[in-house]
Write a protein that holds these residues in place. Structure first.
Motif, short mmCIF file in Angstrom:
data_model
loop_
_atom_site.label_atom_id
_atom_site.label_comp_id
_atom_site.label_asym_id
_atom_site.label_seq_id
_atom_site.Cartn_x
_atom_site.Cartn_y
_atom_site.Cartn_z
N UNK A 265 0.84 -1.21 0.00
CA UNK A 265 0.00 0.00 0.00
C UNK A 265 0.86 1.25 0.00
N UNK A 266 0.44 2.25 -0.73
CA UNK A 266 1.18 3.50 -0.82
C UNK A 266 0.55 4.52 0.12
N UNK A 267 1.33 5.05 1.02
CA UNK A 267 0.84 6.05 1.96
C UNK A 267 2.02 6.88 2.45
N UNK A 268 1.82 8.17 2.55
CA UNK A 268 2.85 9.09 3.03
C UNK A 268 2.27 9.94 4.14
N UNK A 269 3.08 10.21 5.15
CA UNK A 269 2.68 11.05 6.26
C UNK A 269 3.59 12.27 6.34
N UNK A 270 3.01 13.39 6.72
CA UNK A 270 3.82 14.59 6.96
C UNK A 270 4.79 14.34 8.10
N UNK A 271 4.33 13.64 9.13
CA UNK A 271 5.14 13.26 10.28
C UNK A 271 4.95 11.77 10.49
N UNK A 272 6.03 10.98 10.73
CA UNK A 272 5.88 9.53 10.92
C UNK A 272 4.91 9.17 12.03
N UNK A 273 4.80 10.03 13.05
CA UNK A 273 3.89 9.73 14.16
C UNK A 273 2.43 9.74 13.73
N UNK A 274 2.14 10.33 12.55
CA UNK A 274 0.77 10.34 12.07
C UNK A 274 0.27 8.93 11.73
N UNK A 275 1.19 7.95 11.66
CA UNK A 275 0.75 6.57 11.44
C UNK A 275 0.00 6.03 12.64
N UNK A 276 0.19 6.65 13.82
CA UNK A 276 -0.65 6.36 14.97
C UNK A 276 -0.49 5.00 15.60
N UNK A 277 0.53 4.23 15.21
CA UNK A 277 0.73 2.88 15.75
C UNK A 277 2.19 2.65 16.06
N UNK A 278 2.45 2.22 17.29
CA UNK A 278 3.78 1.71 17.62
C UNK A 278 3.92 0.32 17.04
N UNK A 279 5.13 -0.02 16.62
CA UNK A 279 5.35 -1.30 15.98
C UNK A 279 6.71 -1.85 16.37
N UNK A 280 6.80 -3.17 16.46
CA UNK A 280 8.06 -3.80 16.76
C UNK A 280 7.99 -5.29 16.52
N UNK A 281 9.17 -5.90 16.43
CA UNK A 281 9.30 -7.35 16.26
C UNK A 281 10.38 -7.83 17.22
N UNK A 282 10.06 -8.83 18.03
CA UNK A 282 11.00 -9.36 18.99
C UNK A 282 11.28 -10.83 18.75
N UNK A 283 12.49 -11.26 19.15
CA UNK A 283 12.91 -12.66 18.95
C UNK A 283 13.12 -13.34 20.30
N UNK A 284 12.62 -14.56 20.38
CA UNK A 284 12.83 -15.38 21.58
C UNK A 284 14.14 -16.13 21.47
N UNK A 285 15.04 -15.90 22.39
CA UNK A 285 16.36 -16.54 22.33
C UNK A 285 16.35 -17.87 23.05
#
Length: 285
Positions: A265-285
């Motif tokens: 999907x194509x989407x651009x924000x004036x400020x990255x925070x406008x995406x409104x979602x925190x995101x992350x990926x973690x690994x179990x060691x």
């Protein structure tokens, strides 16, 4: 309702907007009803950025699946997958690894029915499955995943909770079950597995976007499903002691943009925070 599962199966609800079907409408899908579209239109009149936020989260899904596939992960469990919309998890995984395996989970019966239809027409029933389960019941959900025979529970798995954990997961007494449920899911995953989370927030967002997401939360609380915003720190806590991949907790719009594809999907924000979602990926060691 059994003693093992205190959460009754969800019935089809057509008298009020459904959060999965509204999300499908934001993404340009067709698995939604007039009541969902009317609600979505009211939301967009108040906060037009919501559609772009949904698109950014979808793009995060694509990036996560591509990156983890390239890291050798070929098993995915997508919890709260929702109704079929363009660019589902199994389609993205198959682009990188045609032998990948995906189990979709949702609690909403319409979503489950449509996902099954999608896989019957465009999937591989030996490698893909759809289950109706409640994420508040990790033990029961995981028992179904293992029982499907699609995944090998002794090998690394990518467990995806994308744009679902901000839907308030309440127990019978009204308490928020999300933190304890995530603790249990982390324990169930074999070593080498990954946990991916995106979570709506009002933390770190500038005005007027912050004002807009506050209005959106109130609308959902009143007419669709209760929502819970979490801060960056609260969202990070859901990973427990999993090691976060670079760049750590960030906005969906900033997580590995190099993993986009022409179909993203194509989407651009004036400020990255406008995406409104925190995101992350973690690994179990």
């Amino acid at each position: 309702m059994s003693e093992e599962n205190p959460f009754p199966p969800m019935r089809v609800e057509l008298g009020r907007p459904n959060i999965a079907r509204v999300y499908d409408w934001y993404l340009g899908g067709s698995t939604n009803w007039a009541i969902d579209r009317r609600f979505g239109q009211r939301v967009l009149r108040e906060t037009p950025l919501v559609r772009a936020m949904a698109m950014s989260n979808r793009r995060f899904l694509h990036r996560v699946v591509r990156r983890l596939s390239k890291l050798g992960i070929d098993q995915f469990v997508d919890v709260g997958a929702g109704v079929p919309s363009p660019g589902n998890t199994h389609a993205i995984a198959d682009e990188v690894d045609p032998g990948s395996r995906v189990v979709y989970i949702d609690h909403e019966p319409v979503a489950v029915a449509h996902l099954r239809m999608l896989l019957e027409e465009h999937g591989d029933l030996e490698r893909h499955a759809v289950l109706q389960a409640d994420l508040r019941d990790p033990g029961g959900l995981w028992k179904q995943v293992v029982g499907s025979g699609v995944l090998d529970p002794t090998r690394p798995i990518a467990l995806l909770f994308l744009a679902v954990l901000h839907i308030r997961q309440e127990g019978p007494d009204g308490t928020d079950l999300t933190p304890q449920a995530l603790h249990h899911y982390r324990e169930l995953l074999p070593a080498g597995s990954y946990l991916a989370i995106s979570h709506a927030t009002d933390d770190g967002i500038g005005e007027p976007t912050r004002e807009g997401v506050t209005k959106v939360k109130q609308m959902y609380d009143d007419w669709a499903s209760k929502l819970t915003w979490r801060s960056k720190e609260e969202t990070a806590a859901l990973f427990g002691d999993f090691e976060l991949l670079d760049p750590g907790m960030t906005w969906t719009s900033l997580w590995h943009p190099e993993d986009d594809a022409p179909s993203s999907p194509k989407v651009d924000f004036t400020d990255p925070s406008d995406s409104g979602c925190w995101a992350g990926v973690g690994r179990k060691t």
